[in-house]
Design a protein around this motif. Structure first.
Motif, PDB file in Angstrom:
ATOM      1  N   SER B  30      63.830 113.019   4.506  1.00 23.29           N
ATOM      2  CA  SER B  30      64.277 113.608   3.248  1.00 23.29           C
ATOM      3  C   SER B  30      65.781 113.425   3.075  1.00 23.29           C
ATOM      4  CB  SER B  30      63.851 115.075   3.127  1.00 23.29           C
ATOM      5  OG  SER B  30      64.374 115.813   4.177  1.00 23.29           O
ATOM      6  N   ALA B  31      66.545 113.546   4.164  1.00 22.89           N
ATOM      7  CA  ALA B  31      67.993 113.369   4.057  1.00 22.89           C
ATOM      8  C   ALA B  31      68.341 111.946   3.597  1.00 22.89           C
ATOM      9  CB  ALA B  31      68.661 113.662   5.396  1.00 22.89           C
ATOM     10  N   LEU B  32      67.635 110.957   4.163  1.00 21.62           N
ATOM     11  CA  LEU B  32      67.897 109.564   3.762  1.00 21.62           C
ATOM     12  C   LEU B  32      67.549 109.343   2.292  1.00 21.62           C
ATOM     13  CD1 LEU B  32      68.554 106.599   4.099  1.00 21.62           C
ATOM     14  CD2 LEU B  32      66.369 106.269   5.256  1.00 21.62           C
ATOM     15  N   ARG B  33      66.391 109.832   1.867  1.00 20.80           N
ATOM     16  CA  ARG B  33      65.965 109.695   0.465  1.00 20.80           C
ATOM     17  C   ARG B  33      67.038 110.261  -0.472  1.00 20.80           C
ATOM     18  NH1 ARG B  33      62.903 106.605  -2.528  1.00 20.80           N
ATOM     19  NH2 ARG B  33      62.389 108.082  -4.134  1.00 20.80           N
ATOM     20  N   LEU B  34      67.576 111.414  -0.125  1.00 17.83           N
ATOM     21  CA  LEU B  34      68.538 112.075  -1.014  1.00 17.83           C
ATOM     22  C   LEU B  34      69.874 111.343  -1.009  1.00 17.83           C
ATOM     23  CD1 LEU B  34      67.509 115.672   0.014  1.00 17.83           C
ATOM     24  CD2 LEU B  34      67.251 114.697  -2.280  1.00 17.83           C
ATOM     25  N   ALA B  35      70.296 110.888   0.173  1.00 18.83           N
ATOM     26  CA  ALA B  35      71.564 110.159   0.257  1.00 18.83           C
ATOM     27  C   ALA B  35      71.479 108.845  -0.519  1.00 18.83           C
ATOM     28  CB  ALA B  35      71.910 109.885   1.720  1.00 18.83           C
ATOM     29  N   GLN B  91      59.603 103.629   0.420  1.00 19.25           N
ATOM     30  CA  GLN B  91      60.407 104.768  -0.022  1.00 19.25           C
ATOM     31  C   GLN B  91      61.743 104.840   0.721  1.00 19.25           C
ATOM     32  OE1 GLN B  91      59.735 107.836  -2.222  1.00 19.25           O
ATOM     33  NE2 GLN B  91      58.949 106.016  -3.229  1.00 19.25           N
ATOM     34  N   LEU B  92      61.756 104.425   1.985  1.00 15.48           N
ATOM     35  CA  LEU B  92      62.994 104.487   2.758  1.00 15.48           C
ATOM     36  C   LEU B  92      63.729 103.149   2.730  1.00 15.48           C
ATOM     37  CD1 LEU B  92      61.851 106.608   5.854  1.00 15.48           C
ATOM     38  CD2 LEU B  92      62.875 107.382   3.713  1.00 15.48           C
ATOM     39  N   ARG B  93      63.130 102.163   2.069  1.00 15.01           N
ATOM     40  CA  ARG B  93      63.700 100.801   1.977  1.00 15.01           C
ATOM     41  C   ARG B  93      64.017 100.249   3.363  1.00 15.01           C
ATOM     42  NH1 ARG B  93      66.819 101.354  -3.477  1.00 15.01           N
ATOM     43  NH2 ARG B  93      65.256 102.587  -4.553  1.00 15.01           N
ATOM     44  N   ILE B  94      63.092 100.464   4.254  1.00 10.91           N
ATOM     45  CA  ILE B  94      63.206  99.874   5.590  1.00 10.91           C
ATOM     46  C   ILE B  94      62.083  98.854   5.705  1.00 10.91           C
ATOM     47  CG2 ILE B  94      62.950 100.335   8.064  1.00 10.91           C
ATOM     48  CD1 ILE B  94      64.306 103.033   7.497  1.00 10.91           C
ATOM     49  N   PRO B  95      62.414  97.578   5.910  1.00 12.53           N
ATOM     50  CA  PRO B  95      61.347  96.579   5.990  1.00 12.53           C
ATOM     51  C   PRO B  95      60.394  96.920   7.129  1.00 12.53           C
ATOM     52  CG  PRO B  95      63.514  95.530   5.935  1.00 12.53           C
ATOM     53  CD  PRO B  95      63.740  97.003   6.112  1.00 12.53           C
ATOM     54  N   PHE B  96      59.102  96.818   6.855  1.00 15.64           N
ATOM     55  CA  PHE B  96      58.078  97.134   7.847  1.00 15.64           C
ATOM     56  C   PHE B  96      58.344  96.384   9.159  1.00 15.64           C
ATOM     57  CE2 PHE B  96      53.877  95.903   9.633  1.00 15.64           C
ATOM     58  CZ  PHE B  96      53.505  97.150  10.092  1.00 15.64           C
ATOM     59  N   GLU B  97      58.760  95.118   9.048  1.00 14.30           N
ATOM     60  CA  GLU B  97      58.983  94.280  10.240  1.00 14.30           C
ATOM     61  C   GLU B  97      60.063  94.873  11.140  1.00 14.30           C
ATOM     62  OE1 GLU B  97      59.033  93.092   7.084  1.00 14.30           O
ATOM     63  OE2 GLU B  97      56.936  92.462   7.203  1.00 14.30           O
ATOM     64  N   GLU B  98      61.012  95.611  10.516  1.00 20.24           N
ATOM     65  CA  GLU B  98      62.122  96.155  11.295  1.00 20.24           C
ATOM     66  C   GLU B  98      61.638  97.187  12.322  1.00 20.24           C
ATOM     67  OE1 GLU B  98      66.192  98.251  10.009  1.00 20.24           O
ATOM     68  OE2 GLU B  98      65.612  96.540   8.774  1.00 20.24           O
ATOM     69  N   LEU B  99      60.463  97.756  12.090  1.00 16.99           N
ATOM     70  CA  LEU B  99      59.940  98.757  13.021  1.00 16.99           C
ATOM     71  C   LEU B  99      59.328  98.101  14.257  1.00 16.99           C
ATOM     72  CD1 LEU B  99      58.206 101.067  10.401  1.00 16.99           C
ATOM     73  CD2 LEU B  99      60.491 101.308  11.380  1.00 16.99           C
ATOM     74  N   ALA B 100      59.125  96.792  14.186  1.00 13.09           N
ATOM     75  CA  ALA B 100      58.651  96.010  15.342  1.00 13.09           C
ATOM     76  C   ALA B 100      57.443  96.651  16.022  1.00 13.09           C
ATOM     77  CB  ALA B 100      59.793  95.813  16.347  1.00 13.09           C
ATOM     78  N   LEU B 101      56.459  97.014  15.246  1.00 13.12           N
ATOM     79  CA  LEU B 101      55.293  97.678  15.813  1.00 13.12           C
ATOM     80  C   LEU B 101      54.319  96.674  16.416  1.00 13.12           C
ATOM     81  CD1 LEU B 101      54.606 100.316  13.023  1.00 13.12           C
ATOM     82  CD2 LEU B 101      55.345 100.767  15.369  1.00 13.12           C
TER      83      LEU B 101
END
Lengths: 86, 485
Positions: B30-35, B91-101
């Motif tokens: 939530s903090a990231l979304r608001l910032a 929503q967090l604009r973090i590319p899925f690939e960056e999570l390296a799952l």
């Protein structure tokens, strides 16, 4: 500023919030939801980006004016014009 | 909506548009979304690291994840926005690939006489259910359709419908019901011997319909990009600093008194501390308020690090949920710990890219534990009981791994490091009363409280798992603060 430019502004925002969507063939007259994987969370992002990047306010009751590129251009163009004059 | 309006610039460093209390998964999201949309945000965290229950710690020069067994909701290929994890990334604009799952190998649910395997192919899970319970085939399909028609993520969903009763209406074999409840309860139920149906559907989808995955370097892979983005956007964060009181006036939080005596102001407050915990932070509250709403579910988890790959012991599974009886017990044990049922996690057994692998073997065993009994121990008995319970848990757990019992001696000889965390540790990392693993049985789905500018986010919204907690935080930021702002 013209309506084509407004459409491009909206497309640029969509490209930023939904980088995985293919925007090469978006039909301006068709609802964005019907051709792209966008939900109400994404429309909130479009509204927030319009405010952040261009100082354009879209009240919640009018979010649906953004349902297609054509309707967005009709609705947003006067707001961009007013902004330019001011 | 009444707000404590004050110009943010007026009181530099003391006034924020939004104060988010708790830097766990929901608070960070939530903090990231608001910032992201230019709000002045202060994120407060009582502990010295972020992540809450999904934090990390160091022991013997190694970094461990606190709570993470698996990131659930790993999206099948091409699932797009229907996948909660893809929606979260957007929503967090973090590319899925960056999570390296990396996806799991396979996992098991082990009950007496029944061993059900599953992996990230939903069809395989269904075929296993049909193989073990052939007479339930049609009824199970009908259950799947009931679940598909149910919008578990809806903000309006009822949080108090018993999954056990709905499963009972659909299925006839009691054992299948227990087998479905076991992994879903362990990964997200705050109530004993049951789980609310919305959480059940969310977890069933998260574990079976989608799947399990993990980044090679653990939860930090999730936390780092969020923190980095938040800080780039100018979000502020203060660690080792909790809230003493929310001081209320005319149905709003008027100011916040911090543990160090400082006073700060906020137009909006998002508390991820939990529903009961937050109520007790109100200036007017008594300290035993709503004791009945504190969850009885807490755990003991042991971690063994050893010099051998688990696959070389013949252990190739990622997660094993086990129970030694036909009826699944999910309740606060009478003793310190109940070793008869639990969860094994072998983090080596995810399919990491390019044949990469964790340098050492790791075996995690988790069982339910009794918070009151653990806090009653003095320091010496606490240490010795941790070791006694660890051994008892390991002995049972090894029985559920191939040739596990005959490997016990070699495992012990090769063990380099042991760590264990108890309900006391969970209390320390999360601040949850009674070391509650999944928050309170009382949930507030839309995050509203009786104070106009105070919202709840996190476990007590009833969104489950890491992805669920973060989507819950995003939803509160969107619906309570950004929308209609």
């Amino acid at each position: 500023m013209d309506k084509e430019k407004v459409k491009q502004i909206v497309l640029d925002i969509i490209a930023e919030i939904a980088p995985d969507e293919d925007l090469t063939d978006v039909k301006p007259e068709i609802r964005l939801r019907d051709q792209l994987d966008l939900d109400s969370m994404d429309f909130l992002d479009i509204v927030m980006e319009l405010r952040k990047k261009h100082g354009i306010e879209v009240p919640e009751a009018e979010y649906r004016q953004l349902e297609s590129l054509d309707s967005s251009a009709e609705y947003l163009f006067p707001k961009f014009e007013a902004k330019a004059v001011a | 909506m009444p707000k404590a309006r004050r110009k943010p610039e007026a009181l530099d460093g003391q006034h924020f548009e939004v104060v988010v209390v708790g830097a766990g998964m929901a608070g960070l999201a939530s903090a990231l979304r608001l910032a992201m949309f230019g709000k002045s945000v202060l994120l407060l965290e009582k502990h010295y690291v972020v992540g809450g229950l999904n934090s990390f710690f160091a022991r013997g020069g190694r970094k461990f994840d606190v709570g993470l067994h698996a990131v659930t909701n790993f999206p099948p290929k091409g699932s797009g926005k229907a996948s909660p994890l893809i929606r979260l990334c957007r929503q967090l604009r973090i590319p899925f690939e960056e999570l390296a799952l990396s996806p799991q190998s396979f996992s098991r649910i082990a009950f007496p006489d029944v061993d059900l395997k599953f992996d990230n192919e939903f069809g395989f899970f269904i075929s296993e259910v049909e193989r073990l319970f052939p007479r339930e085939q049609d009824r199970f399909q009908k259950l799947l359709r009931t679940m598909e028609a149910f919008d578990a993520y809806s903000p309006e969903v009822a949080g108090d419908v018993s999954a056990r009763s709905i499963l009972g209406e659909h299925l006839q074999e009691p054992l299948l019901i227990e087998i479905l409840l076991c992994p879903t309860c362990y990964y997200g139920s705050a109530v004993e011997n049951d789980i609310d149906f919305a959480s059940f559907v969310m977890l069933f989808d998260a574990i079976f319909r989608q799947g399990l995955a993990r980044p090679l370097d653990g939860i930090r892979r999730f936390l780092n990009p969020i923190l980095k983005r938040y800080e780039e956007l100018g979000g502020k964060r203060r660690m080792n600093l909790g809230v003493k009181h929310f001081v209320t006036k005319n149905d709003i939080v008027e100011r916040i008194e911090l543990d160090n005596g400082e006073i700060i102001f906020a137009d909006h407050v998002i508390s991820t501390c939990g529903v009961v915990e937050t109520e007790r932070m109100l200036s007017s509250a008594s300290q035993d308020e709503n004791a009945d709403d504190v969850s009885r579910i807490s755990i003991l988890e042991s971690i063994a690090v050893f010099k051998k790959q688990p696959a070389d012991f013949g252990w190739e599974e990622t997660i094993v949920f086990y129970n030694d009886a036909d009826v699944f017990r999910y309740e606060r044990p009478d003793e310190l710990t109940d070793p008869r049922s639990g969860v094994i996690c072998i983090p080596n057994n995810y399919r990491y890219p390019n044949g990469e692998q964790m340098a050492e073997g790791q075996l995690r065993v988790t069982c339910l534990a009794n918070y009151e009994k653990w806090v009653a121990l003095d320091e010496n008995s606490y240490r010795s009981q941790k070791e006694i319970c660890r051994k008892a848990m390991l002995e049972v757990a090894l029985g559920y791994l191939p040739n596990g019992n005959s490997m016990a001696k070699e495992l012990e000889e090769r063990t380099e490091l042991l760590d264990i965390f108890s309900p006391r540790t969970i209390k320390k990392f999360t601040g949850h009363l009674d070391g509650a693993l999944y928050g309170s049985p009382r949930k507030s789905r839309n995050g509203s409280t009786r104070f106009g500018n105070l919202y709840l986010a996190g476990a007590d919204q009833g969104y489950v798992g890491i992805v669920g907690a973060m989507l819950g935080g995003v939803a509160v930021a969107n619906n309570r603060i950004l929308r209609g702002d």
